[in-house]
Design an enzyme around this catalytic site. Structure first.
Site, PDB file in Angstrom:
ATOM      1  N   GLY A 171      59.353  22.123 -58.361  1.00 54.52           N
ATOM      2  CA  GLY A 171      59.708  23.474 -57.902  1.00 54.52           C
ATOM      3  C   GLY A 171      58.494  24.213 -57.373  1.00 54.52           C
ATOM      4  O   GLY A 171      57.996  25.139 -58.026  1.00 54.52           O
ATOM      5  N   SER A 222      57.975  24.800 -53.427  1.00 52.43           N
ATOM      6  CA  SER A 222      58.289  25.543 -52.201  1.00 52.43           C
ATOM      7  C   SER A 222      59.340  26.629 -52.434  1.00 52.43           C
ATOM      8  O   SER A 222      60.266  26.460 -53.228  1.00 52.43           O
ATOM      9  CB  SER A 222      58.820  24.593 -51.124  1.00 52.43           C
ATOM     10  N   GLU A 280      50.847  13.171 -54.756  1.00 54.74           N
ATOM     11  CA  GLU A 280      51.961  13.100 -53.803  1.00 54.74           C
ATOM     12  C   GLU A 280      51.468  12.590 -52.448  1.00 54.74           C
ATOM     13  O   GLU A 280      52.166  11.865 -51.746  1.00 54.74           O
ATOM     14  CB  GLU A 280      52.604  14.487 -53.659  1.00 54.74           C
ATOM     15  N   GLU A 326      49.778  19.250 -39.994  1.00 54.92           N
ATOM     16  CA  GLU A 326      48.869  20.305 -39.505  1.00 54.92           C
ATOM     17  C   GLU A 326      47.992  20.813 -40.650  1.00 54.92           C
ATOM     18  O   GLU A 326      46.785  21.028 -40.475  1.00 54.92           O
ATOM     19  CB  GLU A 326      49.668  21.482 -38.909  1.00 54.92           C
TER      20      GLU A 326
HETATM   21  C1  LIG Z   1      62.328  15.843 -47.226  1.00 49.37           C
HETATM   22  C2  LIG Z   1      61.606  16.955 -47.883  1.00 49.37           C
HETATM   23  C3  LIG Z   1      61.537  17.005 -49.261  1.00 49.37           C
HETATM   24  C4  LIG Z   1      60.867  18.035 -49.901  1.00 49.37           C
HETATM   25  N1  LIG Z   1      60.860  18.057 -51.266  1.00 49.37           N
HETATM   26  C5  LIG Z   1      60.270  19.104 -51.897  1.00 49.37           C
HETATM   27  C6  LIG Z   1      60.343  19.206 -53.331  1.00 49.37           C
HETATM   28  O1  LIG Z   1      60.920  18.352 -54.004  1.00 49.37           O
HETATM   29  N2  LIG Z   1      59.768  20.267 -53.917  1.00 49.37           N
HETATM   30  C7  LIG Z   1      59.107  21.233 -53.212  1.00 49.37           C
HETATM   31  O2  LIG Z   1      58.579  22.160 -53.825  1.00 49.37           O
HETATM   32  N3  LIG Z   1      59.049  21.186 -51.844  1.00 49.37           N
HETATM   33  C8  LIG Z   1      59.610  20.142 -51.193  1.00 49.37           C
HETATM   34  N4  LIG Z   1      59.575  20.071 -49.808  1.00 49.37           N
HETATM   35  C9  LIG Z   1      59.000  21.201 -49.062  1.00 49.37           C
HETATM   36  C10 LIG Z   1      57.689  20.913 -48.362  1.00 49.37           C
HETATM   37  O3  LIG Z   1      56.630  20.850 -49.276  1.00 49.37           O
HETATM   38  C11 LIG Z   1      57.498  22.026 -47.326  1.00 49.37           C
HETATM   39  O4  LIG Z   1      58.525  21.869 -46.359  1.00 49.37           O
HETATM   40  C12 LIG Z   1      56.151  21.953 -46.649  1.00 49.37           C
HETATM   41  O5  LIG Z   1      55.117  22.290 -47.529  1.00 49.37           O
HETATM   42  C13 LIG Z   1      56.094  22.903 -45.413  1.00 49.37           C
HETATM   43  O6  LIG Z   1      56.485  24.194 -45.742  1.00 49.37           O
HETATM   44  P1  LIG Z   1      57.624  24.955 -44.889  1.00 49.37           P
HETATM   45  O7  LIG Z   1      58.786  24.045 -44.746  1.00 49.37           O
HETATM   46  O8  LIG Z   1      57.847  26.281 -45.530  1.00 49.37           O
HETATM   47  O9  LIG Z   1      56.991  25.150 -43.445  1.00 49.37           O
HETATM   48  P2  LIG Z   1      55.991  26.287 -42.995  1.00 49.37           P
HETATM   49  O10 LIG Z   1      54.889  26.431 -43.977  1.00 49.37           O
HETATM   50  O11 LIG Z   1      56.775  27.508 -42.657  1.00 49.37           O
HETATM   51  O12 LIG Z   1      55.403  25.651 -41.672  1.00 49.37           O
HETATM   52  C14 LIG Z   1      56.114  25.657 -40.414  1.00 49.37           C
HETATM   53  C15 LIG Z   1      55.227  24.996 -39.361  1.00 49.37           C
HETATM   54  O13 LIG Z   1      54.012  25.775 -39.191  1.00 49.37           O
HETATM   55  C16 LIG Z   1      52.867  24.950 -39.402  1.00 49.37           C
HETATM   56  N5  LIG Z   1      51.829  25.727 -40.094  1.00 49.37           N
HETATM   57  C17 LIG Z   1      52.005  26.540 -41.158  1.00 49.37           C
HETATM   58  N6  LIG Z   1      50.822  27.052 -41.533  1.00 49.37           N
HETATM   59  C18 LIG Z   1      49.877  26.549 -40.705  1.00 49.37           C
HETATM   60  C19 LIG Z   1      48.454  26.707 -40.586  1.00 49.37           C
HETATM   61  N7  LIG Z   1      47.789  27.485 -41.436  1.00 49.37           N
HETATM   62  N8  LIG Z   1      47.811  26.014 -39.620  1.00 49.37           N
HETATM   63  C20 LIG Z   1      48.489  25.193 -38.751  1.00 49.37           C
HETATM   64  N9  LIG Z   1      49.860  25.025 -38.811  1.00 49.37           N
HETATM   65  C21 LIG Z   1      50.525  25.682 -39.775  1.00 49.37           C
HETATM   66  C22 LIG Z   1      53.346  23.810 -40.295  1.00 49.37           C
HETATM   67  O14 LIG Z   1      52.538  22.655 -40.144  1.00 49.37           O
HETATM   68  C23 LIG Z   1      54.780  23.595 -39.765  1.00 49.37           C
HETATM   69  O15 LIG Z   1      54.734  22.793 -38.614  1.00 49.37           O
HETATM   70  C24 LIG Z   1      60.235  19.045 -49.141  1.00 49.37           C
HETATM   71  C25 LIG Z   1      60.289  19.011 -47.737  1.00 49.37           C
HETATM   72  C26 LIG Z   1      60.980  17.994 -47.117  1.00 49.37           C
HETATM   73  C27 LIG Z   1      61.035  18.009 -45.611  1.00 49.37           C
END
Ligand SMILES: Cc1cc2nc3c(=O)[nH]c(=O)nc-3n(C[C@H](O)[C@H](O)[C@H](O)COP(=O)(O)OP(=O)(O)OC[C@H]3O[C@@H](n4cnc5c(N)ncnc54)[C@H](O)[C@@H]3O)c2cc1C
Length: 415
Positions: free
Chosen positions: A129, A131, A246, A391
């Protein structure tokens, strides 16, 4: 480069090989071995107990917590032999690969005694838990709160993308425990029971019909006061331990599933004559080359670890590894679509017998069961995202490995 292993490692290899031959079903090593679905299900259900009996789950953990205290090299040989035999070496990914090693490093003696044996026996399922809807890459901005009430934490907030939450007994969760502290300093890492009234899990259905991740709502959910790992408000350092596990990948075996896919792609391209297309040939050559780079870098990382020169999780090799393989695989799956063409859209009639290596493959919709290859394509799109996006990995390489100036921080505008 000397790729041979010391004699004691080879003796250990024989021990594992013998155990696998004695414990896997008859015929397992035959080329044409196949199990009917019911048999496969029974095998999968019984296997964790066999692994535990043999002492192979979490075998690197110290003997006092039920492990075998394997050395790094023994652990690598163990992973190699299981990978060679295509035998599963894992109970619950979130338990034995992520939270287990984190508890080992930061947990109290009581936490180790309570949680590690249950993880090892495969009796306790976990989810992560971290994100939240507005906190992914910028994880430290998370808003879920935990407030102490007597001997319990009361937790409120929403998590998202929580893989396997629908099956989990516990969640290792990040919550804000000091709202007044700077954002990285007021977070605690806690172990929260999932089967309680204050926890609601809602599945997120994907295009292929699977729903392996979820939204999770915590409304006055409760966790024992002593379930904070690594100290109150000190959860950020603990989180980084989990994330390094991870993002890591079994150094000398991680490349194998890609090699298996590569072989299937070559066979398919030969069968439908796409192999004569120079663009396809170049794509295959590029994929093969990258798989070999991954393999050799795994061996380099292992050598550094054995020599005590680097730690696999945080070196430039460790940090670039996740970004390298996930982008390689995303491109390779696009190539696979080009090779298979319209055939890749075909619904599997017998998905269980598909030869494509399964990765997090869900059940699918009754009306639409995508082929294993198509599921792998879908899943490859997520591999550059979960565990920290490519990224963000680049930012880490820039700032922590190359020592480039830190990225300017832009504070969100107040609404
Ligand atoms: C299949 C899958 C399973 C997952 N399982 C889990 C889970 O079990 N538990 C959990 O807690 N999370 C989980 N996640 C979540 C995952 O950790 C997040 O999706 C990830 O950290 C990205 O966060 P976000 O989706 O909020 O994207 P955002 O942070 O909103 O990013 C959106 C885009 O902006 C870019 N970006 C953001 N900030 C920057 C920066 N500073 N510089 C350059 N580019 C940037 C990112 O690279 C991305 O392309 C899972 C995700 C997926 C896809």
């Amino acid at each position: 480069m000397d790729l041979s292993y010391p004699p004691e490692a080879e003796a250990f290899r024989v021990e594992i090989r013998t155990w696998l031959e004695d414990n896997l079903p008859d015929g397992w090593f035959d080329e044409e071995f196949d199990q009917p679905p019911e048999e496969k299900k029974a095998f999968n259900a019984a296997w964790p107990a066999k692994l535990y009996g043999g002492g192979w789950i979490c075998a690197a953990w110290p003997a006092e917590y039920g492990g075998k205290g394997l050395s790094t090299l023994e652990n690598v040989v163990l992973a190699e032999e299981f990978a060679r035999a295509k035998a599963p070496l894992r109970g619950d990914f979130f338990g034995d690969t992520l939270v287990g090693p984190t508890i080992l490093q930061w947990g109290t003696e009581e936490q180790k005694k309570e949680f590690l044996p249950a993880i090892m026996k495969g009796e306790m399922a976990w989810c992560q838990g971290f994100s939240e809807p507005d906190s992914g890459s910028d994880l430290a901005s998370l808003k879920t709160t935990a407030v102490l009430d007597g001997d319990e934490w009361v937790i409120n907030g929403q998590k998202v993308w929580t893989t396997q939450a629908q099956f989990a007994d516990y969640c290792f969760l990040l919550a804000r425990t000091d709202p007044d502290a700077p954002k990285h300093k007021g977070i605690s890492y806690m172990l929260v029971p999932m089967k309680q009234d204050g926890v609601e899990v809602r599945g997120i259905t994907q295009p292929d019909g699977t729903a392996e991740f979820n939204e999770v709502f915590f409304t006055d959910a409760r966790a024992p006061k002593d379930n904070v790992v690594g100290g109150l408000n000190d959860g950020w350092k603990v989180t980084n331990t989990t994330l390094s596990h991870e993002r890591g990948m079994s150094a000398t075996t991680g490349y194998r599933r890609f090699e298996q896919e590569y072989q299937l792609m070559v066979e398919a391209a030969r069968a439908n004559s796409r192999i004569d297309d120079p663009v396809i040939r170049q794509g295959l050559a590029r994929y093969y080359t990258k798989i070999q780079i991954l393999r050799i870098n795994g061996l380099r990382g292992l050598t550094q670890t054995l020599n005590g020169t680097k730690d696999l999780g945080v070196t430039s090799l460790g940090v670039t590894n996740k970004m390298f393989w996930s982008e390689m695989h995303r491109d390779a799956m696009e190539l696979a679509l080009d090779i298979f063409g319209a055939a890749s859209m075909l619904v599997d009639t017998a998905p269980e017998s598909s030869t494509w290596p399964a990765v997090m493959r869900g059940k699918g919709l009754d009306s639409y069961q995508p082929s294993a290859m198509m599921s792998a394509f879908f899943f490859s799109r997520s591999e550059t995202i979960w565990g920290g996006t490519a990224e963000i990995q680049r930012n880490i390489v820039g700032e922590r490995v190359l020592g480039l100036p830190r990225e300017p921080k832009v504070e969100p505008q107040k609404k």
